[in-house]
Design an enzyme around this catalytic site. Structure first.
Site, short mmCIF file in Angstrom:
data_model
loop_
_atom_site.label_atom_id
_atom_site.label_comp_id
_atom_site.label_asym_id
_atom_site.label_seq_id
_atom_site.Cartn_x
_atom_site.Cartn_y
_atom_site.Cartn_z
N CYS A 135 0.90 -1.18 0.10
CA CYS A 135 -0.25 0.08 0.01
C CYS A 135 0.95 1.30 0.00
O CYS A 135 0.72 2.12 -0.91
CB CYS A 135 -1.05 -0.06 1.05
SG CYS A 135 -2.00 1.32 1.17
N CYS A 136 2.06 1.34 0.85
CA CYS A 136 2.74 2.61 0.96
C CYS A 136 3.31 2.56 -0.36
O CYS A 136 3.82 3.69 -0.99
CB CYS A 136 3.93 2.31 2.05
SG CYS A 136 3.28 2.72 3.57
N CYS A 218 -1.16 8.66 7.15
CA CYS A 218 -2.47 8.17 7.03
C CYS A 218 -3.29 8.06 7.87
O CYS A 218 -2.98 7.24 8.83
CB CYS A 218 -2.34 7.22 5.86
SG CYS A 218 -1.65 7.54 4.49
N CYS A 221 -3.27 4.12 9.46
CA CYS A 221 -2.08 3.86 10.10
C CYS A 221 -1.42 4.59 11.18
O CYS A 221 -0.28 4.66 11.45
CB CYS A 221 -1.03 3.63 9.09
SG CYS A 221 -1.62 2.54 7.83
N CYS A 244 7.63 4.44 5.80
CA CYS A 244 6.85 4.04 4.70
C CYS A 244 7.64 3.60 3.34
O CYS A 244 7.06 2.94 2.45
CB CYS A 244 5.89 5.22 4.19
SG CYS A 244 6.65 6.72 3.84
S1 SF4 Z 1 0.38 4.52 5.70
FE1 SF4 Z 1 -0.94 3.10 5.71
S2 SF4 Z 1 -2.83 3.95 4.42
FE2 SF4 Z 1 -1.09 5.17 4.03
S3 SF4 Z 1 -0.01 4.21 2.10
FE3 SF4 Z 1 0.99 3.30 3.99
S4 SF4 Z 1 -0.10 1.61 4.23
FE4 SF4 Z 1 -1.43 2.84 3.03
#
Ligand code: SF4
Length: 248
Positions: A135-136, A218, A221, A244
């Site tokens: 996701c990151c 985010c 998280c 991240c």
């Molecule tokens: S901090 Fe969490 S929601 Fe944001 S990009 Fe990374 S995994 Fe995704």
């Protein structure tokens, strides 16, 4: 970066529009890294603006506008890159909007290739739960990499005091993954120095900072942190993850 953007240092008008080779950039790092290690943040930014001109930008996660304030005083109109992951707190977006409306900066909001809905459709709902590293990568690392393509150097608000993992953040470093010069003008600043600069300069701060969120990412998280705890302990709390990936 828009064609109309002009970056002017206090003492030097930078005109570098052509990119330098990685070898040239690494040479700059090896020479100036030691030279500027103990320099004031303003001097470090001034060097970066004079050296890289329009091929220098700063990044901001909108926890506060300290770096944007420092940079905009040296180079009004400086590019400020903000990664809009689609998962930000409304307070973070509000801070971004306030920075854009009130500060002499060229704010660039970068978004991932896919919307959150498109990502959910391809990878399954809430990828941040099932694979936060991916996701990151999709929502932060790749968009930043692409947005930095037209720059030779980028500045971050990294500080060594924030967490043990950042102890070695150099003031002027070589980002081997991105093949860019990475500048961290406030790497040596303590929490007290940041607070003093904010108070003395009336710098915009994300309201969540005063609501138990000393480090803001985010919303899925990021958790509140108890007073006295590691400021970054609220990021990906309860997992092995601490960064991240944009700084590794
Ligand atoms: S901090 Fe969490 S929601 Fe944001 S990009 Fe990374 S995994 Fe995704």
């Amino acid at each position: 970066m828009t064609a109309a953007t002009t970056i002017t240092a206090r003492n030097n008008r930078a005109t570098h529009t052509e990119g330098r080779s990685p070898e040239e950039l690494r040479e700059l790092v090896s020479h100036w890294g030691a030279e500027l290690e103990l320099a004031p943040a303003e001097d470090i930014i001034e060097w970066a603006v004079a050296t890289f001109g329009e091929r220098f930008c700063i990044t901001s996660s909108m926890g506060d506008a300290v770096l944007a304030d420092l940079a905009s005083k040296v180079a009004p109109g400086v590019d400020v890159v903000f990664l809009d992951t689609g998962y930000h707190f409304v307070e973070t977006i509000g801070t971004r909007d306030a920075v854009e409306a009130t500060m002499p900066v060229n704010l660039l909001t970068i978004t991932p290739v896919q919307s959150v809905a498109e990502q959910d459709a391809q990878y399954g709902k809430d990828l941040y739960k099932t694979d936060p590293d991916l996701c990151c990568a999709l929502r932060k690392v790749q968009p930043l990499q692409q947005s930095l393509a037209s720059y030779d150097a980028w500045a971050t608000g990294l500080r060594r005091a924030e967490t043990h993992n950042r102890v070695i953040a150099p003031v002027i470093g070589w980002d081997a993954k991105k093949q860019k010069v990475k500048v961290s003008p406030i790497a040596r600043w303590s929490d007290e120095q940041v607070e003093r600069y904010i108070a003395e300069n009336g710098v915009l701060v994300n309201p969540l900072v005063y609501d138990g969120y000393p480090s803001i990412g985010c919303w899925p998280c990021t958790r509140r942190v108890a007073p006295g705890d590691d400021p970054r302990s609220g990021r990906w709390a309860g997992t092995h993850k601490t960064e991240c990936g944009i700084h590794s």
